[in-house]
Design an enzyme around this catalytic site. Structure first.
Site, PDB file in Angstrom:
ATOM      1  N   ASN A 151     -46.291  16.919 -70.891  1.00  0.00           N
ATOM      2  CA  ASN A 151     -47.378  15.950 -70.701  1.00  0.00           C
ATOM      3  C   ASN A 151     -47.318  15.209 -69.365  1.00  0.00           C
ATOM      4  OD1 ASN A 151     -45.245  14.320 -71.497  1.00  0.00           O
ATOM      5  ND2 ASN A 151     -46.552  12.907 -72.619  1.00  0.00           N
ATOM      6  N   GLU A 249     -35.653  10.210 -74.361  1.00  0.00           N
ATOM      7  CA  GLU A 249     -36.924   9.475 -74.321  1.00  0.00           C
ATOM      8  C   GLU A 249     -37.883  10.231 -75.225  1.00  0.00           C
ATOM      9  OE1 GLU A 249     -37.253   6.655 -73.094  1.00  0.00           O
ATOM     10  OE2 GLU A 249     -35.532   6.554 -71.758  1.00  0.00           O
ATOM     11  N   CYS A 283     -47.020   9.514 -73.756  1.00  0.00           N
ATOM     12  CA  CYS A 283     -46.085   8.912 -74.712  1.00  0.00           C
ATOM     13  C   CYS A 283     -46.419   7.448 -74.913  1.00  0.00           C
ATOM     14  CB  CYS A 283     -44.654   9.079 -74.223  1.00  0.00           C
ATOM     15  SG  CYS A 283     -44.478   8.620 -72.508  1.00  0.00           S
TER      16      CYS A 283
HETATM   17  P1  NAP Z   1     -40.943  18.872 -77.507  1.00  0.00           P
HETATM   18  O1  NAP Z   1     -41.586  19.909 -78.319  1.00  0.00           O
HETATM   19  O2  NAP Z   1     -39.844  18.085 -78.105  1.00  0.00           O
HETATM   20  O3  NAP Z   1     -40.459  19.583 -76.167  1.00  0.00           O
HETATM   21  C1  NAP Z   1     -39.884  18.887 -75.102  1.00  0.00           C
HETATM   22  C2  NAP Z   1     -38.954  19.813 -74.343  1.00  0.00           C
HETATM   23  O4  NAP Z   1     -37.858  20.161 -75.182  1.00  0.00           O
HETATM   24  C3  NAP Z   1     -39.622  21.124 -73.929  1.00  0.00           C
HETATM   25  O5  NAP Z   1     -39.118  21.513 -72.678  1.00  0.00           O
HETATM   26  C4  NAP Z   1     -39.164  22.074 -75.021  1.00  0.00           C
HETATM   27  O6  NAP Z   1     -39.166  23.426 -74.619  1.00  0.00           O
HETATM   28  C5  NAP Z   1     -37.741  21.578 -75.246  1.00  0.00           C
HETATM   29  N1  NAP Z   1     -37.161  21.950 -76.534  1.00  0.00           N
HETATM   30  C6  NAP Z   1     -37.798  22.279 -77.678  1.00  0.00           C
HETATM   31  N2  NAP Z   1     -36.893  22.588 -78.635  1.00  0.00           N
HETATM   32  C7  NAP Z   1     -35.663  22.460 -78.092  1.00  0.00           C
HETATM   33  C8  NAP Z   1     -34.332  22.649 -78.569  1.00  0.00           C
HETATM   34  N3  NAP Z   1     -34.080  22.999 -79.813  1.00  0.00           N
HETATM   35  N4  NAP Z   1     -33.310  22.426 -77.724  1.00  0.00           N
HETATM   36  C9  NAP Z   1     -33.525  22.021 -76.473  1.00  0.00           C
HETATM   37  N5  NAP Z   1     -34.767  21.854 -75.945  1.00  0.00           N
HETATM   38  C10 NAP Z   1     -35.830  22.040 -76.751  1.00  0.00           C
HETATM   39  O7  NAP Z   1     -42.018  17.782 -77.006  1.00  0.00           O
HETATM   40  P2  NAP Z   1     -43.427  18.069 -76.299  1.00  0.00           P
HETATM   41  O8  NAP Z   1     -44.407  18.417 -77.348  1.00  0.00           O
HETATM   42  O9  NAP Z   1     -43.248  18.972 -75.149  1.00  0.00           O
HETATM   43  O10 NAP Z   1     -43.756  16.627 -75.683  1.00  0.00           O
HETATM   44  C11 NAP Z   1     -44.470  15.666 -76.371  1.00  0.00           C
HETATM   45  C12 NAP Z   1     -43.521  14.611 -76.922  1.00  0.00           C
HETATM   46  O11 NAP Z   1     -42.804  14.006 -75.852  1.00  0.00           O
HETATM   47  C13 NAP Z   1     -44.244  13.476 -77.604  1.00  0.00           C
HETATM   48  O12 NAP Z   1     -43.570  13.127 -78.771  1.00  0.00           O
HETATM   49  C14 NAP Z   1     -44.170  12.344 -76.586  1.00  0.00           C
HETATM   50  O13 NAP Z   1     -44.281  11.071 -77.138  1.00  0.00           O
HETATM   51  C15 NAP Z   1     -42.841  12.590 -75.972  1.00  0.00           C
HETATM   52  N6  NAP Z   1     -42.720  11.957 -74.654  1.00  0.00           N
HETATM   53  C16 NAP Z   1     -41.912  10.847 -74.539  1.00  0.00           C
HETATM   54  C17 NAP Z   1     -41.796  10.185 -73.328  1.00  0.00           C
HETATM   55  C18 NAP Z   1     -40.903   8.992 -73.186  1.00  0.00           C
HETATM   56  O14 NAP Z   1     -40.518   8.674 -72.071  1.00  0.00           O
HETATM   57  N7  NAP Z   1     -40.550   8.297 -74.256  1.00  0.00           N
HETATM   58  C19 NAP Z   1     -42.500  10.668 -72.223  1.00  0.00           C
HETATM   59  C20 NAP Z   1     -43.318  11.786 -72.376  1.00  0.00           C
HETATM   60  C21 NAP Z   1     -43.402  12.432 -73.600  1.00  0.00           C
HETATM   61  P3  NAP Z   1     -40.396  24.427 -74.847  1.00  0.00           P
HETATM   62  O15 NAP Z   1     -41.560  23.602 -75.278  1.00  0.00           O
HETATM   63  O16 NAP Z   1     -40.580  25.069 -73.545  1.00  0.00           O
HETATM   64  O17 NAP Z   1     -39.940  25.392 -75.896  1.00  0.00           O
END
Ligand code: NAP
Length: 494
Positions: A151, A249, A283
């Site tokens: 994102n 995060e 987020c």
């Molecule tokens: P996600 O599905 O958790 O993925 C985030 C990253 O983690 C991707 O690069 C993903 O890889 C990787 N990943 C997935 N499974 C993993 C595993 N088992 N081991 C290690 N890495 C793994 O989250 P998203 O859908 O991309 O992002 C949206 C989320 O991020 C929302 O919940 C949002 O609130 C949060 N966010 C938080 C912040 C903050 O600063 N608090 C900022 C931005 C976003 P692949 O997708 O390439 O498989």
């Protein structure tokens, strides 16, 4: 437009991957724009081995010289801002104005962290014994692993990689598979700026393979992760087993409180920006509006009117305010929450549907949506939807507003609109989130302040700000005894 297939970046070389590739889809059109490697754990091992060697030399480069490199990175990003913004919109869908803002955030971070090359402050402090000197310094940790979401594909990468690199670490970075183009571009910029080989390595691939291999690798000493709470929890569990430092995060369920004395027009404008900007996929997006019952009707009416003015479409067209959702799965998740909200008894007063038709090509669009009369314990009031959906929750008092805000498992960002200075100060004390805004929406963080959240949003670390350095450094306490004799702390003190 199909760009060339993306290679990994390991030891300063662009390595074409011979295994499986995934298509990178433009969410505005459903078209494939490039392909990205689905690397293996072997690729991770290669990247870590090279990073380990490079880090030893990089740590010896004086930090101000490391800073010079980041100044060059910032300068190249500035020169390339428009190109980067367009590519960002192409892979992520956010509207071009916001993409420019995100690239600017990365530029700001480069210049800010470059300056850290001449600070990286430790402390000097008096020793308790005579002829003895005491100080603490920051030391690099070694090879660090970065795992980033789709994102904010460039801003979040800069929040993590710039402090890691200025502090003398080497990086292995796994970007989200949906948005690899920004990673490819940023690695090129580092290369052009003269970063020594192996200090930054980009390994594309699935989290379940590449991410897992990074978490498991004994030579990666830190994992800095941004993404969902679910993934963060499983990463933290693994890191715990390996006694590995982990910075998380994660998700949010952010609220804007509108009190009875608020500037309603300003609140409406801010809600629109916080809730529907990036199609609610920040987020820090506002997904709850906690409104005092005295102004609920007025606020609701004005919101519905203004939501009708939002232009929805391909973010590359100037003037579009709401772009697409990242992918089909995201769209389906949002749809499922519309059904949940209706079942729970919240009143749907605007939007609520997927947008199809010729204006939307094969893209993934969802209408800006408003539920009203939501209750504190409904799932739509508690769970992260990650789309352009807001729930209005009426309350009777300031105290109730704070309670509703704090009732969720997340703690990223909160906001209050009021003209009462007493409430302002009470709110900033009582809102249990890492970021609090007063008379502004829930988004708009600046890079020189710490970014992160409490409770289910984080684990006590922060991205950006000087605090980010704490993730990527160890504190070393140093005592220099120049008395020429044995002096025992706590014992030989007169
Ligand atoms: P996600 O599905 O958790 O993925 C985030 C990253 O983690 C991707 O690069 C993903 O890889 C990787 N990943 C997935 N499974 C993993 C595993 N088992 N081991 C290690 N890495 C793994 O989250 P998203 O859908 O991309 O992002 C949206 C989320 O991020 C929302 O919940 C949002 O609130 C949060 N966010 C938080 C912040 C903050 O600063 N608090 C900022 C931005 C976003 P692949 O997708 O390439 O498989």
């Amino acid at each position: 437009m199909e760009l060339k297939k993306l290679p990994n970046y390991i030891n300063g070389e662009w390595k074409v991957f011979s295994g499986d590739m995934a298509h990178v889809v433009n969410p505005a059109t459903g078209e494939s724009v490039t392909q990205v490697p689905l690397s293996t754990s072997e690729t991770v091992r290669e990247a870590v081995a090279t990073a380990k060697v490079a880090q030893k030399k990089w740590a010896q480069v004086p930090a101000p010289i490391r800073g010079e490199l980041l100044y060059r990175v910032g300068q190249i990003m500035m020169n390339r801002k428009e190109k980067l913004a367009k590519l960002l919109t192409l892979e992520n869908g956010k509207v071009i104005e916001e993409a420019r803002g995100e690239v600017q955030e990365g530029i700001d971070m480069a210049f800010y962290m470059a300056g850290e090359g001449r600070r990286l402050f430790g402390q000097t402090t008096p020793a308790e014994l005579p002829n003895k000197f005491a100080m603490s310094v920051r030391s690099p940790i070694g090879v660090v692993g970065l795992i980033t979401p789709w994102n904010f594909p460039i801003a979040i990468a800069t929040w993590k990689s710039f402090p890691a690199i200025i502090a003398g670490n080497a990086v292995v970075w796994k970007p989200a598979t949906e948005t690899p183009i920004m990673a490819y571009e940023l690695a090129q910029i580092f290369e052009e700026a003269g970063l020594p080989k192996g200090v930054l390595n980009v390994v594309f691939g699935r989290g379940s393979v590449v991410g897992d291999a990074m978490v498991e690798h004994p030579d990666i000493k830190v994992i800095s992760f941004t993404g969902s709470t679910e993934t963060g929890r499983s990463i933290a569990t693994e890191c715990g087993r390996h006694l590995k430092k982990v910075s998380l995060e994660m998700g949010g369920k952010n609220a804007i409180i509108v009190m009875d004395d608020a500037d309603i027009e300003l609140a409406v404008e801010s809600i629109l920006w916080s809730a529907f900007g990036t199609s609610g996929q920040r987020c820090t997006a506002c997904s709850r509006v906690i409104v005092h019952e005295a102004v609920k009707e007025t606020l609701e009416k004005r919101l519905i009117e203004e939501m009708k003015t939002l232009t929805i479409g391909n973010g590359l067209e100037e003037g579009i305010k709401v772009g697409p959702i990242i992918n089909q799965a995201g769209l389906e998740k949002i749809e499922s929450y519309i059904a949940i909200g209706k079942e729970e008894g919240a009143k749907l007063v605007a939007g609520g549907s997927v947008l199809n038709g010729k204006d939307y090509a094969e893209g993934f669009y969802f209408e800006p949506t408003l539920f009203t009369d939501a209750k504190i314990d409904m799932r739509i009031s508690q769970e992260e939807i990650f789309g352009p959906v807001v729930s209005l929750i009426p309350v009777k008092s300031f105290e109730e507003a704070i309670e509703v805000n704090n009732s969720v498992m997340y703690g990223l960002s909160s906001s209050i609109f009021t003209r009462d200075v007493n409430r302002v100060f009470a709110a900033q004390r009582d809102l249990d989130t890492g970021i609090v805004y007063v008379n502004a929406g829930t988004t708009g963080a600046e890079i020189h302040l710490p970014f992160g959240g409490t409770k289910g949003t984080g684990n006590g670390h922060r991205d950006s700000g000087v605090q980010a350095l704490d993730v990527f450094t160890e504190w070393k306490a140093i005592y220099v005894d120049y008395s020429g004799k044995l002096q025992r702390a706590q014992i030989d003190v007169e």
